[in-house]
Write a protein that holds these residues in place. Structure first.
Motif, PDB file in Angstrom:
ATOM      1  N   PHE A  53      -4.957  -5.730  19.084  1.00  0.00           N
ATOM      2  CA  PHE A  53      -4.534  -6.058  17.727  1.00  0.00           C
ATOM      3  C   PHE A  53      -4.385  -4.786  16.916  1.00  0.00           C
ATOM      4  O   PHE A  53      -5.170  -3.847  17.082  1.00  0.00           O
ATOM      5  N   CYS A  54      -3.420  -4.766  16.015  1.00  0.00           N
ATOM      6  CA  CYS A  54      -3.420  -3.705  15.024  1.00  0.00           C
ATOM      7  C   CYS A  54      -3.840  -4.308  13.684  1.00  0.00           C
ATOM      8  O   CYS A  54      -3.656  -5.500  13.430  1.00  0.00           O
ATOM      9  N   ALA A  55      -4.426  -3.459  12.860  1.00  0.00           N
ATOM     10  CA  ALA A  55      -4.955  -3.879  11.575  1.00  0.00           C
ATOM     11  C   ALA A  55      -4.757  -2.766  10.563  1.00  0.00           C
ATOM     12  O   ALA A  55      -4.662  -1.594  10.938  1.00  0.00           O
ATOM     13  N   ALA A  56      -4.711  -3.126   9.303  1.00  0.00           N
ATOM     14  CA  ALA A  56      -4.479  -2.145   8.250  1.00  0.00           C
ATOM     15  C   ALA A  56      -5.487  -2.299   7.123  1.00  0.00           C
ATOM     16  O   ALA A  56      -5.988  -3.403   6.855  1.00  0.00           O
ATOM     17  N   ALA A  57      -5.769  -1.170   6.492  1.00  0.00           N
ATOM     18  CA  ALA A  57      -6.671  -1.144   5.340  1.00  0.00           C
ATOM     19  C   ALA A  57      -6.091  -0.194   4.302  1.00  0.00           C
ATOM     20  O   ALA A  57      -5.536   0.851   4.652  1.00  0.00           O
ATOM     21  N   LYS A  58      -6.260  -0.510   3.061  1.00  0.00           N
ATOM     22  CA  LYS A  58      -5.740   0.327   1.991  1.00  0.00           C
ATOM     23  C   LYS A  58      -6.498   1.647   1.922  1.00  0.00           C
ATOM     24  O   LYS A  58      -7.728   1.672   2.026  1.00  0.00           O
TER      25      LYS A  58
ATOM     26  N   TRP B 281     -13.692  -3.528   7.729  1.00  0.00           N
ATOM     27  CA  TRP B 281     -12.974  -2.709   6.755  1.00  0.00           C
ATOM     28  C   TRP B 281     -11.500  -3.089   6.639  1.00  0.00           C
ATOM     29  O   TRP B 281     -10.831  -2.681   5.703  1.00  0.00           O
ATOM     30  N   TYR B 282     -11.010  -3.860   7.602  1.00  0.00           N
ATOM     31  CA  TYR B 282      -9.573  -4.112   7.691  1.00  0.00           C
ATOM     32  C   TYR B 282      -9.238  -5.533   7.256  1.00  0.00           C
ATOM     33  O   TYR B 282      -9.824  -6.500   7.748  1.00  0.00           O
ATOM     34  N   SER B 283      -8.280  -5.623   6.337  1.00  0.00           N
ATOM     35  CA  SER B 283      -7.962  -6.909   5.738  1.00  0.00           C
ATOM     36  C   SER B 283      -6.688  -7.545   6.299  1.00  0.00           C
ATOM     37  O   SER B 283      -6.490  -8.746   6.148  1.00  0.00           O
ATOM     38  N   ASP B 284      -5.836  -6.742   6.917  1.00  0.00           N
ATOM     39  CA  ASP B 284      -4.558  -7.250   7.402  1.00  0.00           C
ATOM     40  C   ASP B 284      -4.498  -7.070   8.918  1.00  0.00           C
ATOM     41  O   ASP B 284      -4.764  -5.979   9.417  1.00  0.00           O
ATOM     42  N   TRP B 285      -4.108  -8.120   9.601  1.00  0.00           N
ATOM     43  CA  TRP B 285      -4.124  -8.139  11.060  1.00  0.00           C
ATOM     44  C   TRP B 285      -2.819  -8.705  11.621  1.00  0.00           C
ATOM     45  O   TRP B 285      -2.225  -9.616  11.048  1.00  0.00           O
ATOM     46  N   GLY B 286      -2.445  -8.165  12.776  1.00  0.00           N
ATOM     47  CA  GLY B 286      -1.341  -8.742  13.515  1.00  0.00           C
ATOM     48  C   GLY B 286      -1.837  -9.841  14.434  1.00  0.00           C
ATOM     49  O   GLY B 286      -3.038 -10.147  14.475  1.00  0.00           O
ATOM     50  N   GLN B 287      -0.906 -10.414  15.197  1.00  0.00           N
ATOM     51  CA  GLN B 287      -1.242 -11.545  16.076  1.00  0.00           C
ATOM     52  C   GLN B 287      -1.738 -11.095  17.445  1.00  0.00           C
ATOM     53  O   GLN B 287      -2.310 -11.896  18.187  1.00  0.00           O
TER      54      GLN B 287
ATOM     55  N   TYR C  29       0.848  -1.197   0.000  1.00  0.00           N
ATOM     56  CA  TYR C  29       0.000   0.000   0.000  1.00  0.00           C
ATOM     57  C   TYR C  29       0.880   1.243   0.000  1.00  0.00           C
ATOM     58  O   TYR C  29       1.829   1.337   0.770  1.00  0.00           O
ATOM     59  N   SER C  30       0.522   2.226  -0.804  1.00  0.00           N
ATOM     60  CA  SER C  30       1.247   3.483  -0.754  1.00  0.00           C
ATOM     61  C   SER C  30       0.726   4.347   0.385  1.00  0.00           C
ATOM     62  O   SER C  30       1.481   5.017   1.076  1.00  0.00           O
ATOM     63  N   GLU C  31      -0.582   4.332   0.594  1.00  0.00           N
ATOM     64  CA  GLU C  31      -1.201   5.024   1.712  1.00  0.00           C
ATOM     65  C   GLU C  31      -2.193   4.049   2.347  1.00  0.00           C
ATOM     66  O   GLU C  31      -2.920   3.342   1.641  1.00  0.00           O
ATOM     67  N   TYR C  32      -2.232   4.038   3.661  1.00  0.00           N
ATOM     68  CA  TYR C  32      -3.140   3.113   4.328  1.00  0.00           C
ATOM     69  C   TYR C  32      -3.511   3.601   5.712  1.00  0.00           C
ATOM     70  O   TYR C  32      -2.852   4.471   6.277  1.00  0.00           O
ATOM     71  N   THR C  33      -4.569   3.024   6.226  1.00  0.00           N
ATOM     72  CA  THR C  33      -5.062   3.322   7.567  1.00  0.00           C
ATOM     73  C   THR C  33      -4.683   2.170   8.490  1.00  0.00           C
ATOM     74  O   THR C  33      -4.870   1.000   8.138  1.00  0.00           O
ATOM     75  N   THR C  34      -4.152   2.532   9.649  1.00  0.00           N
ATOM     76  CA  THR C  34      -3.831   1.537  10.671  1.00  0.00           C
ATOM     77  C   THR C  34      -4.725   1.780  11.878  1.00  0.00           C
ATOM     78  O   THR C  34      -4.871   2.923  12.323  1.00  0.00           O
ATOM     79  N   ALA C  35      -5.309   0.731  12.383  1.00  0.00           N
ATOM     80  CA  ALA C  35      -6.202   0.843  13.541  1.00  0.00           C
ATOM     81  C   ALA C  35      -5.786  -0.123  14.623  1.00  0.00           C
ATOM     82  O   ALA C  35      -5.221  -1.186  14.356  1.00  0.00           O
ATOM     83  N   TRP C  36      -6.098   0.256  15.837  1.00  0.00           N
ATOM     84  CA  TRP C  36      -5.959  -0.628  16.985  1.00  0.00           C
ATOM     85  C   TRP C  36      -7.334  -1.125  17.386  1.00  0.00           C
ATOM     86  O   TRP C  36      -8.276  -0.332  17.489  1.00  0.00           O
TER      87      TRP C  36
END
Length: 124
Positions: free
Chosen positions: A95-100, A110-116, A29-36
């Protein structure tokens, strides 16, 4: 996609502070949102805070406003969650998660990528 690794969890007493880190790697991703997010035993996963790599203001859940601060170091591709005035209600796996792109939502779908995840325990 982006790979995420959380760290910084632990045990703390009521009123204490912790800072969680979420390191991103292998990002396409060039720009993305990270959430907790956090999830306590027997409860649904809830969004806590989010931040965008672009120029948008962070968003917080009402339950943490004024106590938690999300920030990022773009050079290190790391997002931080500074947690102050912790109470037992904050005990959960975080958990943190990311979305494009820019996603102004703390809804997990909304978030497709997740940490452990990293465990935070607040004791009285």
């Amino acid at each position: 996609q982006v790979q995420l690794v959380e760290s910084g969890g632990g045990s703390v007493q009521v009123g204490g502070s912790l800072t969680l880190s979420c390191a991103a790697s292998a990002s396409t991703y060039s720009e993305y949102t990270t959430a907790w997010f956090r999830q306590a035993p027997g409860k649904q996963r809830e969004g806590v805070a989010l931040i965008y790599t672009g120029n948008m203001s962070p968003i917080y859940a009402d339950s943490v406003k004024g106590r938690f601060t999300i920030s990022q170091d773009k050079a290190k591709k790391t997002v931080y969650l500074q947690m102050n005035s912790l109470s037992p209600a904050d005990t959960a796996m975080y958990f943190c998660a990311a979305a494009k792109g820019w996603v102004p939502s703390l809804q997990r779908d909304w978030y497709s990528d997740w940490g452990q995840g990293t465990q935070v325990t607040v004791s009285s």
